[in-house]
Design an enzyme around this catalytic site. Structure first.
Site, short mmCIF file in Angstrom:
data_model
loop_
_atom_site.label_atom_id
_atom_site.label_comp_id
_atom_site.label_asym_id
_atom_site.label_seq_id
_atom_site.Cartn_x
_atom_site.Cartn_y
_atom_site.Cartn_z
N ASP A 148 3.55 -4.89 0.80
CA ASP A 148 2.15 -4.67 0.77
C ASP A 148 1.87 -5.16 2.23
O ASP A 148 0.67 -5.98 2.08
CB ASP A 148 1.51 -5.30 -0.44
CG ASP A 148 2.06 -5.22 -1.64
OD1 ASP A 148 2.35 -3.97 -1.99
OD2 ASP A 148 2.26 -6.09 -2.68
N GLU A 167 -3.94 3.83 -5.55
CA GLU A 167 -4.35 2.20 -5.31
C GLU A 167 -3.87 2.02 -3.66
O GLU A 167 -3.78 3.14 -3.02
CB GLU A 167 -2.85 1.46 -5.99
CG GLU A 167 -1.32 1.73 -5.80
CD GLU A 167 -0.41 1.19 -6.87
OE1 GLU A 167 -0.88 0.43 -7.65
OE2 GLU A 167 0.74 1.52 -6.56
C1 6LW Z 1 0.39 -4.13 -5.35
C2 6LW Z 1 0.30 -2.58 -5.88
C3 6LW Z 1 1.50 -2.20 -6.23
O1 6LW Z 1 -0.70 -4.70 -5.63
O2 6LW Z 1 2.30 -3.40 -6.68
O3 6LW Z 1 2.58 -0.73 -7.35
C4 6LW Z 1 1.37 -4.45 -6.46
N1 6LW Z 1 1.88 -1.33 -6.51
O4 6LW Z 1 0.08 -1.79 -4.64
C5 6LW Z 1 2.28 -5.85 -6.09
O5 6LW Z 1 3.01 -5.55 -5.14
#
Ligand code: 6LW
Length: 513
Positions: A15, A184
């Site tokens: 991330d 997201e």
């Molecule tokens: C993060 C999100 C993700 O907040 O995993 O599935 C989470 N995607 O973007 C943790 O890294």
């Protein structure tokens, strides 16, 4: 043409979020339940990174106690505005966002402020500073009407920089381009007067993808970029070396280029152990919006260097030997859920003292444990350790650590008769399997683990004699087997009611490909 090797941050660095101030780039990655939390890295060339500090470096800032290793600090965004660095981050519990926090600093190396809790639901918070000085907060959350819109929605509110609180109405920005999957990792950028909203869709696994929308006004309406997904490897076959590409953040260079930092993994035979890593991808702005990796459309292991810098090797491929001569372990080392200064401390004469703690590695507390990332599939980690156990419940040693339920230990301890021995144990989902135990003649030994594509193999050197205790297949430590979001760490630890172990040195040595 000079090139660099991806990932630019090998091993567990998921991330990524990036910002630039003058010639300096700063990057943060998720740290979950590791402490100190949210590593801040610095670079002048986007390729070579050096850790400079952590956003969470005082236990009063955030409590991580009781959390699974893959909960905790998720997906921060770092931005700089008028002399202040801002980081927004999710504190996750039970694999869901629980609280959204905002920290600030004048110096990204710290100290960072105590966090302000923002009245924001969901995960993956981000900030966008518009030309007029207004600051806009975005995040993602469950959609109000998933049957109509798809499961997730990106939303926005203004952040009042005076009160550090969200203010004004909530704007629902976008439900994503694909709708079938959660949307997201939103980030907003402005280019030639147009607002570009980038997001991740498909989940952080094989279907991960970068999608986009745009608007004339920051609060929308946003229309889907019909080219979405703009970057993904979801359509690539097993021979593709990099998978799960997504979760990008963009930065403009002084030379006028744009680059993305992206999350990706390097699977081996369908499983990955190193965690989600940070890759650097060229971006070209066109009238249609950003084009990722314009020459190939792919995140490559070898990429041309950004304009204005010369090619160089990765210092992360060098052998690192740590004699622990600084007052605190180097920033590459982290503990779990809280400070370990009382438990694991450099010794005034060099080396490290581990004060045994009754808190086991299987707990969700703070064991006497520090670890660093495994960054290469082929590597050797070794350490010289001195420890005289007085009962079999006391042990100190080396651990290959995926999470509190899934790890292996190579431990110096004693058997019931008090004979010193080294024991190899694999733990999975609460069950411990003792794989081997060898008696030793000296309580000062070298413990080592070698890893390659097939297995982790554990050794002890007792005097001049090397003994191999056994191997554990590599997929045992993989994210596919263990679940969660983290990569393998190599740790030093001590468990028991009393006693002290002494580490003279630790060495991490990648095998040359
Ligand atoms: C993060 C999100 C993700 O907040 O995993 O599935 C989470 N995607 O973007 C943790 O890294």
């Amino acid at each position: 043409m000079p090139t660099f090797a991806n990932p630019v941050l090998a091993g567990h660095h998921p991330d990524p979020s990036i910002c630039r101030v003058g010639e300096d780039y700063y990057l943060v990655t998720s740290s979950f339940a590791y402490y100190p939390g949210l590593p801040v890295l610095h670079s002048r060339d986007l390729v070579t990174w050096r850790p400079v500090g952590h956003v969470v470096h005082r236990p009063s800032q955030v409590s991580l106690t009781g959390l699974d290793v893959s909960d905790g600090l998720w997906a921060a965004t770092i931005r700089h505005h008028e002399g202040t660095f801002y980081v927004v981050v999710t504190l996750a519990k039970g694999r869901q966002g629980s609280v959204t926090l905002l920290c600030t600093a004048d110096d990204p190396a710290g100290p960072w402020s105590d966090p302000v809790t923002l009245e924001a639901e969901g995960i993956d918070p981000s900030l966008f500073f518009d030309d007029d000085g207004r600051c806009w907060f975005t995040a993602c959350r469950d959609a109000a009407e998933p049957a109509v819109t798809g499961p997730g929605e990106l939303w926005m509110r203004e952040l009042d920089l005076g009160t550090m609180a969200l203010t004004g109405p909530t704007h629902i920005l976008w439900y994503g381009a694909m709708r079938g999957a959660w949307v997201e990792a939103p980030h907003v950028y402005k280019r030639d007067g147009v607002y570009h909203l980038l997001a991740a869709e498909g989940g952080t696994e094989h279907h991960h993808a970068v999608t986009a929308a745009r608007a004339e006004t920051v609060t929308g309406p946003y229309t889907t970029d019909p080219r979405s997904p703009l970057l993904t490897h979801r359509h690539r076959g097993a021979a593709e070396p990099v998978h799960n590409v997504g979760h990008v953040d963009l930065v403009d260079t002084p030379a006028g280029e744009t680059w993305a930092v992206a999350l990706g993994i390097r699977p081996v035979d369908g499983t990955h152990t190193l965690g989600r890593e940070t890759f650097l991808v060229p971006v070209e702005w066109t009238p249609r919006g950003p084009v990722f990796a314009p020459d190939t459309g792919r995140v490559r292991l070898t990429e041309r260097v950004p304009a204005g810098i010369t090619g160089r090797g990765r210092h992360q491929d060098d052998t690192v030997r740590d004699d622990f001569t600084t007052p605190r372990p180097a920033p590459e080392w982290a503990g779990l859920r809280g400070p370990v200064d009382d438990l694991v401390a450099p010794h005034p004469g060099g080396g490290l003292t581990i004060r045994l703690s009754p808190e086991p590695l299987t707990s969700t507390g703070t064991p006497a444990f520090i670890a660093r990332r495994q960054q290469h599939v082929r590597m050797r980690a070794s350490t010289r350790l001195r420890f005289r156990a007085t009962e079999p419940t006391q042990e100190a040693g080396l651990t290959v650590f995926q999470n509190q339920r899934q790890h292996a230990t190579l431990a110096l301890t004693v058997d019931a008769a008090g004979t010193p021995q080294v024991v190899l144990t694999a733990r999975e989902a609460g069950a411990a399997t003792r794989l081997a135990a060898v008696p030793i003649t000296d309580v000062d030994v070298v413990l080592a683990v070698d890893s390659d594509e097939s297995a982790y193999t554990f050794h002890v050197q007792d005097g001049a004699t090397w003994t191999t205790l056994g191997s554990i297949e590599r997929p045992f430590f993989s994210t596919e087997r263990a679940g969660g979001f983290v990569g393998v760490h190599l740790g030093l630890y001590g468990t028991g009611n009393a006693g002290e172990a002494h580490v003279s040195w630790f060495e991490y040595s990648p095998a040359q490909p």
